[in-house]
Design a protein around this motif. Structure first.
Motif, PDB file in Angstrom:
ATOM      1  N   ASP A 255      47.358  26.383 -52.459  1.00 10.70           N
ATOM      2  CA  ASP A 255      48.156  25.969 -53.617  1.00 10.70           C
ATOM      3  C   ASP A 255      48.115  24.451 -53.724  1.00 10.70           C
ATOM      4  N   ASP A 256      48.561  23.782 -52.640  1.00  7.91           N
ATOM      5  CA  ASP A 256      48.549  22.314 -52.621  1.00  7.91           C
ATOM      6  C   ASP A 256      48.094  21.841 -51.243  1.00  7.91           C
ATOM      7  N   VAL A 257      47.197  20.873 -51.238  1.00  8.82           N
ATOM      8  CA  VAL A 257      46.659  20.355 -49.977  1.00  8.82           C
ATOM      9  C   VAL A 257      46.985  18.874 -49.857  1.00  8.82           C
ATOM     10  N   GLY A 258      47.642  18.510 -48.772  1.00  9.23           N
ATOM     11  CA  GLY A 258      47.896  17.105 -48.462  1.00  9.23           C
ATOM     12  C   GLY A 258      47.096  16.701 -47.251  1.00  9.23           C
ATOM     13  N   LEU A 259      47.272  15.481 -46.830  1.00 10.99           N
ATOM     14  CA  LEU A 259      46.528  14.994 -45.673  1.00 10.99           C
ATOM     15  C   LEU A 259      46.962  15.680 -44.385  1.00 10.99           C
ATOM     16  N   TYR A 260      48.228  16.065 -44.311  1.00  8.72           N
ATOM     17  CA  TYR A 260      48.754  16.602 -43.049  1.00  8.72           C
ATOM     18  C   TYR A 260      49.369  17.985 -43.180  1.00  8.72           C
ATOM     19  N   ASP A 261      49.433  18.501 -44.380  1.00 14.39           N
ATOM     20  CA  ASP A 261      49.999  19.843 -44.544  1.00 14.39           C
ATOM     21  C   ASP A 261      49.477  20.449 -45.842  1.00 14.39           C
ATOM     22  N   SER A 262      49.552  21.771 -45.920  1.00 12.85           N
ATOM     23  CA  SER A 262      49.078  22.480 -47.107  1.00 12.85           C
ATOM     24  C   SER A 262      49.961  23.698 -47.361  1.00 12.85           C
ATOM     25  N   THR A 263      49.923  24.174 -48.581  1.00 14.40           N
ATOM     26  CA  THR A 263      50.634  25.407 -48.937  1.00 14.40           C
ATOM     27  C   THR A 263      49.629  26.375 -49.546  1.00 14.40           C
ATOM     28  N   TRP A 264      50.034  27.652 -49.563  1.00 15.79           N
ATOM     29  CA  TRP A 264      49.089  28.702 -49.930  1.00 15.79           C
ATOM     30  C   TRP A 264      49.432  29.306 -51.286  1.00 15.79           C
ATOM     31  N   LYS A 265      48.415  29.880 -51.888  1.00 16.54           N
ATOM     32  CA  LYS A 265      48.628  30.646 -53.111  1.00 16.54           C
ATOM     33  C   LYS A 265      49.483  31.878 -52.816  1.00 16.54           C
ATOM     34  N   GLU A 266      49.968  32.482 -53.885  1.00 14.87           N
ATOM     35  CA  GLU A 266      50.713  33.718 -53.735  1.00 14.87           C
ATOM     36  C   GLU A 266      49.744  34.867 -53.442  1.00 14.87           C
ATOM     37  N   LEU A 267      50.320  36.060 -53.212  1.00 12.23           N
ATOM     38  CA  LEU A 267      49.502  37.255 -53.001  1.00 12.23           C
ATOM     39  C   LEU A 267      48.678  37.570 -54.245  1.00 12.23           C
ATOM     40  N   PRO A 268      47.503  38.143 -54.043  1.00 11.52           N
ATOM     41  CA  PRO A 268      46.817  38.423 -52.775  1.00 11.52           C
ATOM     42  C   PRO A 268      45.867  37.308 -52.353  1.00 11.52           C
ATOM     43  N   TRP A 269      45.833  36.233 -53.175  1.00 17.18           N
ATOM     44  CA  TRP A 269      44.769  35.237 -53.028  1.00 17.18           C
ATOM     45  C   TRP A 269      44.884  34.400 -51.769  1.00 17.18           C
ATOM     46  N   LYS A 270      46.065  34.370 -51.146  1.00 16.05           N
ATOM     47  CA  LYS A 270      46.178  33.551 -49.931  1.00 16.05           C
ATOM     48  C   LYS A 270      45.339  34.112 -48.782  1.00 16.05           C
ATOM     49  N   PHE A 271      44.928  35.385 -48.915  1.00  9.45           N
ATOM     50  CA  PHE A 271      44.078  35.996 -47.885  1.00  9.45           C
ATOM     51  C   PHE A 271      42.603  36.038 -48.281  1.00  9.45           C
ATOM     52  N   GLU A 272      42.254  35.431 -49.409  1.00  4.54           N
ATOM     53  CA  GLU A 272      40.879  35.518 -49.902  1.00  4.54           C
ATOM     54  C   GLU A 272      40.245  34.129 -50.002  1.00  4.54           C
ATOM     55  N   GLY A 273      40.152  33.465 -48.863  1.00  4.48           N
ATOM     56  CA  GLY A 273      39.588  32.132 -48.825  1.00  4.48           C
ATOM     57  C   GLY A 273      38.102  32.124 -49.136  1.00  4.48           C
ATOM     58  N   GLY A 274      37.652  31.058 -49.797  1.00  6.77           N
ATOM     59  CA  GLY A 274      36.236  30.921 -50.122  1.00  6.77           C
ATOM     60  C   GLY A 274      35.851  31.719 -51.359  1.00  6.77           C
ATOM     61  N   THR A 275      34.586  31.624 -51.729  1.00  7.68           N
ATOM     62  CA  THR A 275      34.107  32.406 -52.867  1.00  7.68           C
ATOM     63  C   THR A 275      34.209  33.889 -52.535  1.00  7.68           C
ATOM     64  N   PRO A 276      34.913  34.654 -53.337  1.00  5.83           N
ATOM     65  CA  PRO A 276      35.125  36.065 -53.004  1.00  5.83           C
ATOM     66  C   PRO A 276      33.883  36.916 -53.255  1.00  5.83           C
ATOM     67  N   ILE A 277      34.004  38.188 -52.916  1.00  4.26           N
ATOM     68  CA  ILE A 277      32.887  39.130 -53.006  1.00  4.26           C
ATOM     69  C   ILE A 277      32.903  39.723 -54.417  1.00  4.26           C
ATOM     70  N   ILE A 278      32.474  38.928 -55.388  1.00  2.00           N
ATOM     71  CA  ILE A 278      32.651  39.286 -56.794  1.00  2.00           C
ATOM     72  C   ILE A 278      31.790  40.489 -57.176  1.00  2.00           C
ATOM     73  N   ALA A 279      30.502  40.412 -56.917  1.00  2.00           N
ATOM     74  CA  ALA A 279      29.613  41.518 -57.273  1.00  2.00           C
ATOM     75  C   ALA A 279      29.991  42.792 -56.529  1.00  2.00           C
TER      76      ALA A 279
END
Length: 404
Positions: A255-279
């Motif tokens: 969601d937001d990335v700082g130099l020393y801390d970050s926050t995550w997206k809501e469900l379900p995207w917080k568990f889908e890091g990187g380019t997802p398996i679209i095809a």
């Protein structure tokens, strides 16, 4: 159900292997793909290929619609209450590892219990084994009956107030046993634990409703149900997924990335890091359409009938040992022929155009329980027929004569 007509929709099955028409009996390892799925994936790459979520251009919007539309399709398919309860993963293995690595440490303390069975695939055994080592939890096993099935009485004896997690295959990939996961989930919940279901071998073959089962997590793979490899699903009840921390970090899941801390997206995207398996997701949605056009109940009835026929034919062969219950609801038969190594049996069958699996099937503890180092396995699907079983039985008789 017309299995021959269905078979004609799978291009790979229309070929000869070693001069013989292919009989594919290895669907428990990976099913074949119908034209409908192949065309859907090809159409995506030819017309809509782009990364998802962030792009505002037309291709990006189309790709996002296809990817998130696939998530909605999966949610309807398994009866999830909310679309955000569907997390796309590489497969069952990744999904089960996520639960063990993220949810497990948040609820387990030394002396707490994790309960599984000896029939579990390594993907549903090793993550809990390692989690128990990390947390000091106790790993317990529900005993199996002589034919490999689980009795609810034994579940009652094994699950206690200290049990925090019970994980079990809905269908065994070796014994063909269908476990009573709905009834087991009720027992687990009564003791305050959560129920995790390995649905790799159940989802392709029978109608699944996760709300009816009342399981807390449910994992399955697309490649065993006519979809491409590399796509799978973790279903989790929303409040449990919200309580979990991601274990893979990078793009897409933040969601937001700082130099020393970050926050995550809501469900379900917080568990889908990187380019997802679209095809893969596009192919999975197409596979679900294909399965539902035929009907999961029809597929189940066909396999149950075919399994009964197969058990009858194989039981006629002297020297063949068939493992698991005599009556079963899924088309999966595990056996050994005399004292011949299963790899040798499979090799001989391959010369006759018949594809089966041989080995320990990622179930070494179960092999020891069966007192066998390895076994042969023939697994059926909607595109198999009684003629395929006859070919298998005749080939096994020839193999027996060859090794005699």
């Amino acid at each position: 159900m017309n299995a021959e007509l269905i078979k004609s929709q799978f291009p790979i099955l229309n070929q000869k292997i070693n001069g013989h028409p292919l009989v594919y009996l290895d669907s428990a390892a990976s099913s074949q793909k119908p034209k409908q799925v192949l065309e859907a994936v090809q159409a995506y790459y030819e017309h809509d290929n782009a990364n998802v979520h962030r792009g505002v251009h037309t291709l990006g919007s189309r790709a996002t619609d296809a990817y998130e539309g696939a998530r909605e399709r999966v949610a309807r398919f398994i009866g999830a209450a909310k679309t955000e309860e569907i997390v796309f993963m590489r497969g069952t293995t990744t999904a089960l590892n996520l639960v063990a690595s993220s949810y497990g440490p948040s609820v387990l303390e030394a002396g707490d219990e994790i309960v599984i069975t000896p029939m579990e695939h390594h993907s549903n055994l090793i993550p809990w084994q390692q989690l128990a080592k990390r947390t000091g939890a106790v790993l317990k096993y529900i005993p199996l009956q002589p034919d490999g099935h689980v009795e609810l009485e034994d579940v009652e004896k094994t699950v206690t107030s200290k049990t925090k997690i019970v994980s079990m295959a809905y269908v065994s990939n070796v014994l063909g046993v269908v476990n009573p996961v709905k009834e087991i989930a009720a027992i687990v919940h009564r003791h305050g634990g959560v129920m995790v279901v390995d649905g790799a071998q159940s989802t392709p073959h029978m109608k699944v409703d996760v709300q009816d089962l009342d399981c807390d997590f449910y994992a399955f793979s697309g490649h065993k149900m006519c979809a491409p490899t590399g796509i799978g699903v973790l279903y989790g009840k929303k409040h449990l997924l919200e309580s979990m921390e991601p274990i893979e970090f990078g793009g897409e899941m933040i969601d937001d990335v700082g130099l020393y801390d970050s926050t995550w997206k809501e469900l379900p995207w917080k568990f889908e890091g990187g380019t997802p398996i679209i095809a893969g997701a596009v192919g999975l949605a197409a596979a679900i359409d294909f399965l539902e056009e035929i009907g999961l109940d029809e597929i189940h009835r066909h396999e149950t009938k075919l399994a009964a026929y197969a058990i009858g034919r194989l039981s006629e062969i002297d020297g063949l040992t068939l493992y698991g219950p005599r009556e079963r609801e899924v088309g999966l038969l595990t056996f050994n022929l005399l004292d011949v190594h299963p790899h040798d049996v499979a090799t001989v069958l391959d010369t006759m155009g018949i594809a089966i699996r041989a080995g320990h099937h990622c179930c070494q503890p179960l092999m020891r329980w069966l007192q066998a180092s390895s076994t042969a396995r023939a697994s059926l699907y909607m595109y198999n027929t009684e003629k395929d079983i006859d070919r298998l039985a005749e080939a096994l008789i020839q193999a027996k004569e060859y090794f005699a």
